[in-house]
Design an enzyme around this catalytic site. Structure first.
Site, mmCIF file in Angstrom:
data_model
loop_
_atom_site.group_PDB
_atom_site.id
_atom_site.type_symbol
_atom_site.label_atom_id
_atom_site.label_comp_id
_atom_site.label_asym_id
_atom_site.label_seq_id
_atom_site.Cartn_x
_atom_site.Cartn_y
_atom_site.Cartn_z
ATOM 1 N N ALA A 66 25.495 19.421 67.920
ATOM 2 C CA ALA A 66 25.222 17.987 67.954
ATOM 3 C C ALA A 66 25.115 17.510 66.507
ATOM 4 C CB ALA A 66 23.918 17.732 68.683
ATOM 5 N N GLY A 111 25.370 22.717 70.385
ATOM 6 C CA GLY A 111 26.166 21.975 71.369
ATOM 7 C C GLY A 111 27.617 22.441 71.417
ATOM 8 N N GLU A 114 27.600 25.363 73.616
ATOM 9 C CA GLU A 114 27.305 24.880 74.976
ATOM 10 C C GLU A 114 28.525 24.216 75.621
ATOM 11 O OE1 GLU A 114 23.836 22.888 73.366
ATOM 12 O OE2 GLU A 114 22.558 23.965 74.766
ATOM 13 N N GLU A 134 19.372 26.493 67.472
ATOM 14 C CA GLU A 134 18.387 25.405 67.582
ATOM 15 C C GLU A 134 16.981 25.776 67.137
ATOM 16 O OE1 GLU A 134 20.729 26.045 69.800
ATOM 17 O OE2 GLU A 134 21.578 24.202 70.595
HETATM 18 N N1 CO8 Z 1 25.542 17.853 62.345
HETATM 19 C C1 CO8 Z 1 25.817 17.006 61.314
HETATM 20 N N2 CO8 Z 1 26.491 17.410 60.200
HETATM 21 C C2 CO8 Z 1 26.911 18.690 60.148
HETATM 22 C C3 CO8 Z 1 26.662 19.607 61.176
HETATM 23 C C4 CO8 Z 1 25.941 19.139 62.335
HETATM 24 N N3 CO8 Z 1 25.693 19.913 63.396
HETATM 25 N N4 CO8 Z 1 27.180 20.813 60.829
HETATM 26 C C5 CO8 Z 1 27.739 20.629 59.614
HETATM 27 N N5 CO8 Z 1 27.576 19.363 59.192
HETATM 28 C C6 CO8 Z 1 28.044 18.763 57.936
HETATM 29 C C7 CO8 Z 1 27.222 19.215 56.756
HETATM 30 O O1 CO8 Z 1 26.055 18.463 56.649
HETATM 31 C C8 CO8 Z 1 28.193 18.995 55.608
HETATM 32 O O2 CO8 Z 1 28.198 17.628 55.295
HETATM 33 P P1 CO8 Z 1 28.245 17.161 53.716
HETATM 34 O O3 CO8 Z 1 29.593 17.649 53.226
HETATM 35 O O4 CO8 Z 1 28.133 15.674 53.774
HETATM 36 O O5 CO8 Z 1 27.112 17.848 53.043
HETATM 37 C C9 CO8 Z 1 29.547 19.315 56.232
HETATM 38 O O6 CO8 Z 1 29.354 19.243 57.644
HETATM 39 C C10 CO8 Z 1 30.045 20.705 55.892
HETATM 40 O O7 CO8 Z 1 29.013 21.613 56.269
HETATM 41 P P2 CO8 Z 1 28.413 22.700 55.234
HETATM 42 O O8 CO8 Z 1 28.555 22.246 53.826
HETATM 43 O O9 CO8 Z 1 27.031 23.047 55.708
HETATM 44 O O10 CO8 Z 1 29.421 23.911 55.497
HETATM 45 P P3 CO8 Z 1 29.116 25.450 55.334
HETATM 46 O O11 CO8 Z 1 30.417 26.139 55.452
HETATM 47 O O12 CO8 Z 1 28.301 25.709 54.106
HETATM 48 O O13 CO8 Z 1 28.198 25.842 56.600
HETATM 49 C C11 CO8 Z 1 27.550 25.817 58.922
HETATM 50 C C12 CO8 Z 1 28.706 25.750 57.884
HETATM 51 C C13 CO8 Z 1 26.917 27.205 58.884
HETATM 52 C C14 CO8 Z 1 28.175 25.560 60.298
HETATM 53 C C15 CO8 Z 1 26.493 24.745 58.570
HETATM 54 O O14 CO8 Z 1 27.145 23.509 58.398
HETATM 55 C C16 CO8 Z 1 25.450 24.554 59.638
HETATM 56 O O15 CO8 Z 1 24.552 25.374 59.742
HETATM 57 N N6 CO8 Z 1 25.568 23.495 60.433
HETATM 58 C C17 CO8 Z 1 24.588 23.150 61.471
HETATM 59 C C18 CO8 Z 1 24.793 24.022 62.686
HETATM 60 C C19 CO8 Z 1 23.735 23.751 63.714
HETATM 61 O O16 CO8 Z 1 22.543 23.950 63.471
HETATM 62 N N7 CO8 Z 1 24.146 23.310 64.896
HETATM 63 C C20 CO8 Z 1 23.252 23.037 66.001
HETATM 64 C C21 CO8 Z 1 22.821 21.609 66.009
HETATM 65 S S1 CO8 Z 1 21.589 21.300 67.229
HETATM 66 C C22 CO8 Z 1 22.439 21.169 68.682
HETATM 67 O O17 CO8 Z 1 23.628 21.300 68.722
HETATM 68 C C23 CO8 Z 1 21.634 20.886 69.909
HETATM 69 C C24 CO8 Z 1 22.511 20.345 71.049
HETATM 70 C C25 CO8 Z 1 21.651 19.738 72.126
HETATM 71 C C26 CO8 Z 1 21.120 18.432 71.686
HETATM 72 C C27 CO8 Z 1 20.146 17.846 72.618
HETATM 73 C C28 CO8 Z 1 18.975 17.371 71.787
HETATM 74 C C29 CO8 Z 1 18.294 16.170 72.190
#
Ligand code: CO8
Length: 260
Positions: A66, A111, A114, A134
């Protein structure tokens, strides 16, 4: 609906839906979830489309979860709505009446994992990383991860992934049955298309009833599932395609299915 965050294409019998937010690794914003719901309903209602392939744009990420930037101002009630909206989309995918193949072309986190689990079949590229991170955000999975993951890989393995939050690689995902197979990234869509075309040759109603029997059966008792299977088995006997399939076998020719 005009799509800002998706690329949607139809090459019957296959429909393609690509989440297209590469700058944020294809994270699912609220708008993206609404667009996906619209695109999947359109694929469902188009009888020329027999199988849908869902993927993410670029070569790094399927869906990185998400969109975390939308979490900041969520109230508890808003978060509940948020989870229900996502769960409704995933139920739509799981019960589309036609198979959906997830082409996991990189990160499938939160997500992203999922939505892949709501698909019928998952094929991963070698660089895929799949997980439920999460707990690292102080959250729990909210798009069905606590329910679909243990059903797919067993309770112990699901606990390990959900409680550590650590992603697994494609090879491990294949070992535990989270993905059906792993292929080089350059062949990913082609491999999914092969599966899609193999399914598209079969009788549409029979495919639909198989999906329903497995999906609903797994959510209930074995006895109830067997009753459902017998009922659907009976129902399919009323179809023209069943008569055609049996006749074609006896006449040693290929069947021509019409979806009736
Ligand atoms: N949301 C928003 N932005 C994101 C997300 C995300 N999930 N993942 C990556 N991005 C963005 C980063 O912020 C970054 O943006 P910017 O260039 O502006 O800084 C860009 O994408 C590139 O990402 P990274 O620089 O972090 O790239 P890396 O190669 O260094 O890392 C990763 C890749 C490991 C995938 C890292 O981006 C990461 O950990 N992302 C988050 C992953 C995560 O935690 N996902 C789970 C989210 S929670 C969820 O999905 C719950 C679903 C149910 C929701 C119901 C709740 C009410």
């Amino acid at each position: 609906m005009a799509y800002e965050n998706l690329v949607v294409e139809k090459k019957p019998p296959i429909g393609y839906i690509t989440v297209n937010r590469p700058k944020v690794l294809n994270a699912l914003s609220i708008r993206t979830v609404l667009e996906l719901s619209d695109a999947f309903k359109d694929m469902r209602d188009d009888e020329n489309i027999r199988v849908v392939i869902l993927t993410g744009s670029g070569d790094k990420s399927f869906v990185a979860g998400a969109d975390i930037s939308e979490f900041q101002n969520l109230t508890p009630d808003g978060a509940r709505e948020y989870a229900i909206r996502g769960q409704t989309l995933l139920n739509l995918i799981e019960r589309l009446g036609k198979p959906v193949i997830a082409a996991i072309n990189g990160y499938a986190l939160g997500g992203g994992c999922e939505i892949a689990m709501a698909c019928t079949i998952r094929v991963a590229s070698e660089n895929a990383k799949i997980g439920q991170p999460e707990v690292g955000l102080g959250l729990i999975p909210g798009y069905g991860g606590t329910q679909r993951l243990p059903r797919l890989v067993g309770k112990g393995r699901a606990y390990e992934m959900i409680l550590t939050g650590d992603p697994i690689d494609a090879k491990r995902a294949e070992e535990i049955g989270l993905v059906n197979r792993v292929v080089p990234q350059t062949n990913l869509i082609e491999e999914c298309e092969k599966i899609a075309l193999a399914i598209a040759k079969r009788a549409p109603l029979a495919v639909r009833y198989c999906l329903e029997a497995v999906d609903r059966g797994l959510n209930g008792s074995l006895d109830d599932g067997l009753v459902l299977e017998a009922n659907l088995f009976g129902l399919v006997f009323g179809s023209e395609d069943c008569k055609e399939g049996v006749r074609a076998f006896l006449e040693k020719r290929k069947p021509e299915f019409k979806g009736r």
